[in-house]
Write an enzyme that holds these catalytic residues in place. Structure first.
Site, PDB file in Angstrom:
ATOM      1  N   SER A  96       0.811  -1.249   0.230  1.00 41.50           N
ATOM      2  CA  SER A  96       0.368  -0.009  -0.218  1.00 41.50           C
ATOM      3  C   SER A  96       0.562   1.646   0.058  1.00 41.50           C
ATOM      4  CB  SER A  96      -1.036   0.041   1.736  1.00 41.50           C
ATOM      5  OG  SER A  96      -1.794   0.715   0.731  1.00 41.50           O
ATOM      6  N   ASP A 138      -8.570  -4.215  -6.685  1.00 42.29           N
ATOM      7  CA  ASP A 138      -8.265  -3.792  -5.759  1.00 42.29           C
ATOM      8  C   ASP A 138      -8.446  -2.506  -5.426  1.00 42.29           C
ATOM      9  OD1 ASP A 138      -6.159  -2.603  -3.710  1.00 42.29           O
ATOM     10  OD2 ASP A 138      -4.869  -3.461  -4.240  1.00 42.29           O
ATOM     11  N   HIS A 188      -6.692  -6.350  -0.809  1.00 40.95           N
ATOM     12  CA  HIS A 188      -5.701  -5.129  -0.774  1.00 40.95           C
ATOM     13  C   HIS A 188      -4.793  -5.832  -0.449  1.00 40.95           C
ATOM     14  CE1 HIS A 188      -4.015  -1.522  -1.001  1.00 40.95           C
ATOM     15  NE2 HIS A 188      -3.840  -1.226   0.893  1.00 40.95           N
TER      16      HIS A 188
END
Length: 457
Positions: free
Chosen positions: A181, A395, A424
């Protein structure tokens, strides 16, 4: 370097594994490296196979603002292969400003109503104007409580410099890195600033650059549109249990019906349309959360039924939200005129109707006191081919277009593995055998794919 027991709250999160911790000093301001120093708390779960040990693997779970002291244990408890833990000392940390490192705070009270890193969905233009007042107050509060002037030094570039300081403090010539991320942006900055001292780098669930800017935040809404059909298909297959719709189209229709009703009349527990939309976004992070999300929907579809409280996220710890805002606002210039956000919300409400009027909404960055002190770290193709990128095709936070954009900037330095999956997080968390094997082979044996690849679900 002296290692000792980690703080009790860290040990509680790493159980049954045990990490050890140490403190690394770094400059607050790298343009004055001999000036004020701040501390970073660093954790380690060391390899027990010295004959197989390659070095250190620095870890970042995302954020910015998230604690990473327990990241090694978290990944191991999720199934990180033993070949990786044999090859590396796993190094977690609280990045600058966070938690057990020298912490920084805006002093944001709950009554300001800024409870998430994504702005609330603006049901109409008046909601954007109302949110602007809240965003401005948040920025003013941060500025007023920053008496030492430290917040301006919370940047991705400085966090990347901190990583290299940690490497040097641990006595390593090179360091490998895994980040997911926002950790992908930090990793991209790290490998771009220090191509000579980074080793094997894995970037998972990617931002498109070394920072989160307004375009990147608006792409969250694209991720929701691309990922929601996976939940809708799941829910439609379980209509007999949850009653959310017999087809994916009916599930989507019910999403808007619930949200628009709550826009007009919040539920008895305070759930608004904005909160419902945010909850749906957050629960799309992985299919393990589809059941709880379906339960929330079920009770909202039938307000008279026994309720499962669909409350907003708990008010974030001031520290975590402070670091998120400071890094995001300090890294790049954000538009400062309200008209830009009003126009963007109107555009994205049509383009990405599920969540676009949230991610295009105005944030405190529009009113932030500090201008960026330096340009964002530039990603290019100069350096060794040492970056392996992992990306789910669907995602909700970092859509696949992000990875494609970042991959182009890296040129021949990177390879991209795109997984035909949803959620994710890919490595270890995603459960895809192909991606797991490719990333493990790279970290352990240095086997970089010869070209970009796709992995089937």
């Amino acid at each position: 370097m002296t290692w000792a027991a980690c703080p009790a709250d860290v040990n509680a999160k790493t159980a049954p594994l045990t990490a050890e911790c140490t403190t690394v000093p770094v400059p607050l301001d790298y343009s004055h490296p001999g000036g004020t120093q701040i501390s970073l708390l660093v954790s380690r779960i060391a390899s027990t196979k010295p004959q197989q040990r390659r070095g250190i693997l620095l870890l970042n779970p995302g954020g910015p603002g998230g604690s990473g002291l327990d990241q090694a244990a978290f990944l191991m408890n999720k199934g990180l292969p033993a070949s990786v833990t044999d090859s590396y000392d796993l190094i977690g940390m609280d990045t600058r400003g966070v938690g057990h490192s020298t912490p920084m705070y805006c002093g944001l009270p709950e009554e300001l109503g800024y409870w998430a890193n994504v702005p609330p969905y603006a049901a109409d233009d008046a909601a954007v104007i109302a949110q602007a007042k809240i965003a401005e107050k948040v920025a003013q509060t941060c500025a007023a409580n920053d008496s030492r002037g430290w917040l301006k030094h919370l940047t991705t570039a400085n966090m990347a410099r901190d990583l290299d300081r940690i490497r040097a403090a641990l006595g390593e010539q090179k360091a490998s890195f895994y980040g997911a991320s926002y950790g992908s942006a930090l990793g991209a900055a790290y490998v771009s600033l220090f191509p000579g001292t980074t080793d094997r780098v894995v970037l998972d669930s990617n931002l498109a650059d070394t920072h989160l800017d307004r375009d990147g935040l608006r792409r969250f809404a694209r991720g929701v549109e691309e990922t929601f059909p996976d939940f809708a298909k799941w829910a439609a297959a379980r209509h007999a249990s949850y009653g959310l719709g017999r087809t994916p189209a009916q599930v989507r229709k019910n999403y808007f019906a619930i949200a628009e009703r709550l826009d007009r009349t919040p539920a008895s527990d305070g759930t608004t349309g904005a909160i419902f939309r945010y909850l749906t976004f957050a629960y799309l992070y992985g299919d393990i959360q589809y059941g709880p999300l379906a339960r929330i929907w079920q009770t909202l579809l039938d307000p008279g039924a026994a309720r499962a409280k669909a409350a907003p996220p708990a008010t974030p710890i001031d520290n975590g939200l402070t670091v998120f805002l400071a890094v995001t606002c300090n890294d790049v210039n954000w538009p400062e005129d309200l008209a830009t956000y009003r126009r963007g919300v109107a555009e994205d409400r049509k383009r990405y109707p599920m969540f676009g009027a949230a991610t295009a909404n105005i944030t405190p960055c529009a009113y932030w006191e500090h201008e960026p002190s330096e340009p964002p770290v530039k990603v290019d193709n100069r350096g060794p081919a040492d970056v392996l990128m992992l990306q789910n095709r669907h995602d909700p936070v970092t859509p696949a277009i992000n990875a494609q954009l970042l991959r182009q900037k890296f040129g021949q330095r990177a390879r991209l593995v795109t997984v035909d999956d949803s959620g994710h997080g890919v490595y270890v968390l995603g459960g895809n055998a192909c991606a797991l094997d490719l990333a493990t082979a790279y970290l352990v044996d240095g086997k970089m794919p010869a070209r970009d690849l796709s992995c089937r679900s």
